[in-house]
Design a protein around this motif. Structure first.
Motif, mmCIF file in Angstrom:
data_model
loop_
_atom_site.group_PDB
_atom_site.id
_atom_site.type_symbol
_atom_site.label_atom_id
_atom_site.label_comp_id
_atom_site.label_asym_id
_atom_site.label_seq_id
_atom_site.Cartn_x
_atom_site.Cartn_y
_atom_site.Cartn_z
ATOM 1 N N GLY A 279 0.832 -1.187 0.000
ATOM 2 C CA GLY A 279 0.000 0.000 0.000
ATOM 3 C C GLY A 279 0.869 1.239 0.000
ATOM 4 N N SER A 280 0.233 2.398 -0.069
ATOM 5 C CA SER A 280 0.972 3.650 -0.174
ATOM 6 C C SER A 280 0.784 4.508 1.069
ATOM 7 C CB SER A 280 0.512 4.423 -1.415
ATOM 8 O OG SER A 280 -0.883 4.686 -1.355
ATOM 9 N N HIS A 281 1.775 5.346 1.325
ATOM 10 C CA HIS A 281 1.736 6.346 2.389
ATOM 11 C C HIS A 281 1.422 5.689 3.747
ATOM 12 C CE1 HIS A 281 2.210 9.539 -0.601
ATOM 13 N NE2 HIS A 281 1.412 8.799 -1.370
ATOM 14 N N LYS A 282 0.541 6.283 4.550
ATOM 15 C CA LYS A 282 0.263 5.768 5.893
ATOM 16 C C LYS A 282 -0.340 4.363 5.850
ATOM 17 C CE LYS A 282 1.747 9.210 8.342
ATOM 18 N NZ LYS A 282 2.952 9.042 9.204
ATOM 19 N N ARG A 283 -1.137 4.093 4.819
ATOM 20 C CA ARG A 283 -1.701 2.751 4.692
ATOM 21 C C ARG A 283 -0.595 1.723 4.451
ATOM 22 N NH1 ARG A 283 -5.902 5.996 2.518
ATOM 23 N NH2 ARG A 283 -8.001 5.387 3.227
ATOM 24 N N GLY A 284 0.388 2.081 3.629
ATOM 25 C CA GLY A 284 1.499 1.177 3.390
ATOM 26 C C GLY A 284 2.303 0.917 4.642
ATOM 27 N N GLU A 285 2.499 1.956 5.460
ATOM 28 C CA GLU A 285 3.240 1.806 6.714
ATOM 29 C C GLU A 285 2.471 0.931 7.694
ATOM 30 O OE1 GLU A 285 5.454 6.188 6.525
ATOM 31 O OE2 GLU A 285 3.830 5.831 7.958
ATOM 32 N N TYR A 286 1.144 1.045 7.684
ATOM 33 C CA TYR A 286 0.315 0.200 8.548
ATOM 34 C C TYR A 286 0.441 -1.270 8.133
ATOM 35 C CZ TYR A 286 -3.860 -1.969 10.565
ATOM 36 O OH TYR A 286 -4.710 -2.817 11.231
ATOM 37 N N LEU A 287 0.302 -1.531 6.842
ATOM 38 C CA LEU A 287 0.293 -2.905 6.346
ATOM 39 C C LEU A 287 1.638 -3.596 6.552
ATOM 40 C CD1 LEU A 287 -1.627 -2.169 3.051
ATOM 41 C CD2 LEU A 287 -2.504 -3.533 4.955
ATOM 42 N N ARG A 288 2.726 -2.835 6.442
ATOM 43 C CA ARG A 288 4.074 -3.382 6.633
ATOM 44 C C ARG A 288 4.746 -2.596 7.757
ATOM 45 N NH1 ARG A 288 6.102 -7.040 2.949
ATOM 46 N NH2 ARG A 288 4.543 -7.688 1.434
ATOM 47 N N LYS A 289 4.369 -2.962 8.969
ATOM 48 C CA LYS A 289 4.776 -2.250 10.181
ATOM 49 C C LYS A 289 6.298 -2.238 10.317
ATOM 50 C CE LYS A 289 3.464 -0.469 14.290
ATOM 51 N NZ LYS A 289 2.546 0.672 14.439
ATOM 52 N N GLY A 290 6.834 -1.031 10.519
ATOM 53 C CA GLY A 290 8.280 -0.876 10.629
ATOM 54 C C GLY A 290 8.866 -0.170 9.433
ATOM 55 N N SER A 291 8.083 -0.083 8.367
ATOM 56 C CA SER A 291 8.532 0.644 7.171
ATOM 57 C C SER A 291 8.125 2.102 7.269
ATOM 58 C CB SER A 291 7.934 0.027 5.909
ATOM 59 O OG SER A 291 6.520 0.217 5.878
ATOM 60 N N THR A 292 8.808 2.945 6.512
ATOM 61 C CA THR A 292 8.385 4.340 6.354
ATOM 62 C C THR A 292 8.208 4.601 4.865
ATOM 63 O OG1 THR A 292 10.607 5.315 6.155
ATOM 64 C CG2 THR A 292 9.721 5.023 8.382
ATOM 65 N N TRP A 293 7.138 5.270 4.516
ATOM 66 C CA TRP A 293 6.886 5.552 3.102
ATOM 67 C C TRP A 293 7.991 6.426 2.528
ATOM 68 C CZ3 TRP A 293 4.572 3.271 -0.552
ATOM 69 C CH2 TRP A 293 4.280 3.928 -1.752
ATOM 70 N N GLU A 294 8.446 7.390 3.321
ATOM 71 C CA GLU A 294 9.518 8.273 2.884
ATOM 72 C C GLU A 294 10.785 7.477 2.562
ATOM 73 O OE1 GLU A 294 12.027 12.189 4.536
ATOM 74 O OE2 GLU A 294 10.616 11.123 5.838
ATOM 75 N N GLY A 295 11.099 6.475 3.397
ATOM 76 C CA GLY A 295 12.287 5.657 3.170
ATOM 77 C C GLY A 295 12.173 4.796 1.929
#
Length: 422
Positions: free
Chosen positions: A253-269
């Motif tokens: 997923g993208s942005h905050k949703r992507g960070e939620y789905l793959r906990k520990g990731s940052t969209w910016e990174g």
């Protein structure tokens, strides 16, 4: 052997490929069902290549040669059945047969009448050294991510507990055999866990470079795209030494949703790492491989369109993974009104693809993406399991409370699902 194989079921994988899984199984490819009929087991003191002439391996080759659609390969048969492009369906079987087509005659010549191999010389090795991973993805389990071990233990979720978060799949003698086979292979596939955090991933690359093998080898790496640089290693600088590199990025997923789905990731990174790869190796083949499920059925369209528009991917650079477990996250379990909305959304996305590609580009590239959206749309036609849908809501709340997250507050398009358990 005579070249009389059935083209409708033949697959090169049982002849030229070996997948070493985090389940400690040896099978021909990563999509092969591992419930039973594995070629062998890792860490048993047997020479790694001997498993390719096991009774199971010979039987699988015989059945596929003779026209049987074996149950272990159900995902490929399903993708081929629902594919828009029947002449070139987007199944893994078709992809591998195309990739290794020049070796078919050699494969036939190397096959004995009992379907054993005269010599085990692998063209492809699919490596999962361990379950070491830095993320806690909603679709995952401790089998594939060491980061989920503590959570699963404390929430009493069922899994095969080895007594440690970290599980090494391949022992040292098997690793030595892998090094021997690197002199034969033209494709190395790395996944995990997260391979870019695994020391042996870098050791393999160093071995290939030091032994002048890299120029003849294509690397295929599935990564969560969060760790391009690890310890003293910069994987992009290694990639420059190889014949070619193909990246399949696990982004759900993208942005905050992507960070939620793959906990520990940052969209910016993730975006920064994609831009770094584009700058260093602009010609590198880069794909996104979202695993489509209840949580991201809507958001994958936003992700896809944004990354196409920004130039992070091109048409033909998306592949939707089929989620089989956990069952409560399967897209099929959505209520009918959401299925109808998603079908409309996917149809509109297909129209968007057609409107944003020239006729020539669409025929060559765009039709692949259309096939991918038709594939996930077909999953909505499968019967819903209402109990699994209730499990989805219950488990989502449970994990959210444990992590301090709020799925229904973030994925507002699915907020009505909370009422299912009221």
């Amino acid at each position: 052997m005579e070249k009389s194989y059935n083209k409708d079921t033949f697959c090169v994988a049982p002849w030229v490929s070996m997948h070493l899984s985090t389940f400690e199984n040896i099978v021909p490819c990563c999509l092969y069902k591992q419930d039973s009929n594995v070629f062998g087991k890792l860490k048993k003191g047997e020479k790694l290549t001997d498993h390719h002439n096991s009774s199971t391996a010979k039987d699988v080759r015989k059945r596929m040669w003779n026209g049987e659609k074996i149950a272990e390969c159900a995902e490929c048969w399903y993708r081929e059945k629902v594919s828009t492009n029947q002449e070139n369906p987007s199944s893994y079987r078709n992809q591998l047969n195309t990739r290794f087509s020049e070796h078919i005659d050699e494969i036939v010549e190397n096959t004995n009448e009992d379907f054993s191999l005269k010599e085990v010389k692998l063209k492809m090795i699919d490596l999962r050294f361990d379950n070491k991973c830095n993320l806690k993805c909603r679709i995952c389990s401790p089998t594939f991510s060491s980061a989920l071990y503590k959570e699963y233990k404390e929430l009493n979720f069922g899994f095969q507990d080895t007594g440690s978060p970290y599980n090494i799949s391949i022992d040292e003698s098997e690793y030595d055999t892998i090094l021997e086979q690197l002199h034969n292979v033209s494709l190395i596939f790395f996944a995990g866990g997260e391979p870019l955090t695994q020391d042996k991933y870098y050791k393999i690359l160093e071995y290939c470079i030091e032994n002048d093998l890299a120029k003849n080898i294509t690397l295929w790496v599935t990564t969560n795209l969060t760790k391009i640089k690890y310890k003293d290693w910069d994987t992009v600088q290694f990639w420059k030494k190889f014949k070619s590199v193909e990246i399949t990025a696990s982004i759900d997923g993208s942005h905050k949703r992507g960070e939620y789905l793959r906990k520990g990731s940052t969209w910016e990174g993730i975006v920064a790492n994609r831009e770094y790869i584009l700058k260093e190796i602009p010609e590198l083949r880069f794909m996104i491989v979202p695993t489509v499920n209840i949580m991201n059925g809507y958001n994958v369209v936003e992700l896809y369109k944004e990354w196409i528009t920004k130039g992070y991917i091109k048409f033909n650079d998306t592949h939707f993974n089929l989620l089989t477990d956990p069952k409560h996250l399967q897209l099929r379990n959505l209520p009918d009104h959401h299925k109808g909305r998603l079908k409309k959304l996917y149809d509109e996305t297909i129209e968007w693809i057609q409107n944003n590609t020239s006729p020539e580009e669409y025929t060559v590239l765009g039709i692949h993406d259309v096939d991918q959206f038709n594939f996930i749309s077909s999953l909505l036609d499968l019967d819903r399991d209402d109990e699994q849908l209730k499990t989805f809501v219950t488990k989502t709340h449970l994990v959210d409370k444990y992590r301090g997250d709020d799925f229904f507050g973030l994925f507002t398009e699915l907020a009505d699902l909370e009422k299912i358990i009221e």
